[in-house]
Motif scaffolding. Sequence first.
Motif, short mmCIF file in Angstrom:
data_model
loop_
_atom_site.label_atom_id
_atom_site.label_comp_id
_atom_site.label_asym_id
_atom_site.label_seq_id
_atom_site.Cartn_x
_atom_site.Cartn_y
_atom_site.Cartn_z
N PRO A 69 37.34 64.51 69.48
CA PRO A 69 38.74 64.55 69.02
C PRO A 69 39.35 63.17 68.81
CG PRO A 69 38.40 66.15 70.76
CD PRO A 69 37.16 65.32 70.70
N LEU A 70 38.93 62.19 69.64
CA LEU A 70 39.45 60.83 69.48
C LEU A 70 38.98 60.24 68.15
CD1 LEU A 70 41.03 58.48 70.68
CD2 LEU A 70 38.91 57.71 71.78
N ILE A 71 37.71 60.46 67.82
CA ILE A 71 37.18 59.98 66.53
C ILE A 71 37.91 60.68 65.39
CG2 ILE A 71 35.15 59.96 65.03
CD1 ILE A 71 33.43 59.69 67.57
N ASN A 72 38.11 61.99 65.54
CA ASN A 72 38.84 62.74 64.52
C ASN A 72 40.25 62.20 64.34
OD1 ASN A 72 36.81 64.44 63.75
ND2 ASN A 72 37.56 66.22 64.86
N THR A 73 40.87 61.81 65.45
CA THR A 73 42.22 61.24 65.37
C THR A 73 42.22 59.95 64.57
OG1 THR A 73 42.79 62.22 67.52
CG2 THR A 73 44.17 60.41 66.73
N PHE A 74 41.26 59.09 64.85
CA PHE A 74 41.15 57.83 64.12
C PHE A 74 40.91 58.08 62.63
CE2 PHE A 74 38.48 54.44 62.35
CZ PHE A 74 39.32 53.34 62.56
N VAL A 75 40.06 59.05 62.33
CA VAL A 75 39.76 59.38 60.94
C VAL A 75 41.00 59.88 60.22
CG1 VAL A 75 38.52 61.04 59.47
CG2 VAL A 75 37.30 59.83 61.28
N LEU A 76 41.74 60.78 60.86
CA LEU A 76 42.90 61.37 60.20
C LEU A 76 44.03 60.34 60.04
CD1 LEU A 76 43.25 64.19 59.09
CD2 LEU A 76 44.57 64.79 61.11
N VAL A 77 44.23 59.50 61.04
CA VAL A 77 45.24 58.45 60.92
C VAL A 77 44.86 57.48 59.80
CG1 VAL A 77 46.28 56.47 62.07
CG2 VAL A 77 46.05 58.63 63.29
N SER A 78 43.57 57.17 59.69
CA SER A 78 43.11 56.28 58.62
C SER A 78 43.37 56.89 57.25
CB SER A 78 41.61 56.00 58.77
OG SER A 78 41.35 55.34 59.99
N SER A 79 43.28 58.22 57.16
CA SER A 79 43.48 58.88 55.88
C SER A 79 44.92 58.75 55.39
CB SER A 79 43.08 60.35 55.97
OG SER A 79 44.01 61.10 56.75
N SER A 80 45.87 58.55 56.29
CA SER A 80 47.24 58.30 55.87
C SER A 80 47.33 56.96 55.14
CB SER A 80 48.19 58.29 57.08
OG SER A 80 48.67 59.57 57.37
N GLY A 81 46.50 56.01 55.56
CA GLY A 81 46.45 54.72 54.88
C GLY A 81 45.82 54.82 53.51
N THR A 82 44.73 55.58 53.39
CA THR A 82 44.06 55.68 52.09
C THR A 82 44.91 56.45 51.08
OG1 THR A 82 42.85 57.65 52.85
CG2 THR A 82 41.75 55.52 53.10
N ILE A 83 45.65 57.46 51.53
CA ILE A 83 46.47 58.21 50.57
C ILE A 83 47.67 57.36 50.13
CG2 ILE A 83 48.10 59.40 52.11
CD1 ILE A 83 47.49 61.95 50.48
N TYR A 84 48.14 56.48 51.02
CA TYR A 84 49.20 55.54 50.63
C TYR A 84 48.68 54.58 49.56
CZ TYR A 84 52.23 51.46 50.83
OH TYR A 84 53.04 50.40 50.51
N LEU A 85 47.47 54.08 49.76
CA LEU A 85 46.88 53.18 48.77
C LEU A 85 46.66 53.89 47.43
CD1 LEU A 85 44.28 51.32 51.03
CD2 LEU A 85 46.42 50.40 50.09
N ALA A 86 46.31 55.17 47.50
CA ALA A 86 46.14 55.95 46.27
C ALA A 86 47.47 56.05 45.52
CB ALA A 86 45.62 57.35 46.59
N GLU A 87 48.54 56.28 46.25
CA GLU A 87 49.87 56.35 45.63
C GLU A 87 50.24 55.01 45.00
OE1 GLU A 87 53.18 59.11 47.12
OE2 GLU A 87 52.30 58.26 48.95
N ARG A 88 49.92 53.93 45.67
CA ARG A 88 50.22 52.60 45.13
C ARG A 88 49.48 52.35 43.83
NH1 ARG A 88 54.50 50.46 45.91
NH2 ARG A 88 53.59 48.42 45.43
N GLN A 89 48.23 52.78 43.78
CA GLN A 89 47.46 52.62 42.55
C GLN A 89 48.04 53.47 41.42
OE1 GLN A 89 44.99 50.38 42.04
NE2 GLN A 89 45.52 49.71 44.11
N MET A 90 48.51 54.66 41.74
CA MET A 90 49.14 55.50 40.72
C MET A 90 50.42 54.86 40.20
SD MET A 90 49.26 58.08 38.79
CE MET A 90 47.91 59.11 39.38
#
Length: 201
Positions: A69-90
């Motif tokens: 679950p701790l790894i999953n937490t890190f993964v999911l929190v990281s995904s908030s960063g990648t989706i923000y970067l996707a929005e910036r590129q758009m």
Amino acid sequence: METTTANNESHGMNASHGMHASHNLTGFIIFLCSESVIFIAFFSGFALLKLNALDWLPIGVEGLEWQTPLINTFVLVSSSGTIYLAERQMARQNIWGFRGWWLATMALGGYFLWGQAVEWSGLQFGFTSGTFGGTFYLLTGFHGLHVLTGVLLMLLMLVKSFIPNNYKGGEQGIQATSLFWHFVDVIWIILFLLIYVWQRS
């Protein structure tokens, strides 16, 4: 005269479209607020049941494994960063940059679901294993359903990105999906603290 009229009509149509899109996004935010109420009710119920239970954990279960679950937490929190970067590129009209970061977010979401399935498969209790078993699977399963929904929404937005000029000037669907994903991330952080960290305190 005709040119001026055409420009006025075009401006009016754009303004109308902008207002309609803004209303749609406002409606989606209201939807997320209603979802928050549901999760808050679940969180409160979980806490009250735990505080008042004499035998909280099922027989033979001493606690939950927390590494996955701790790894999953890190993964999911990281995904908030990648989706923000996707929005910036758009926002910069870099469609391929958007697709790359968007795909990365989908991959992280998929990994989270896989990690949850792995965790579930190794548990020594089921949905009917007392109050704890029922609330554990209800909370994590309901959240997992939201993660799956988010990944499917991202898939839809990704497919739409291949329609020529479909995202020219931005897209409310991308903003709504991003808001939904950040919401899912915040809910998981609360769940992680409530289910996995609280048991160790």
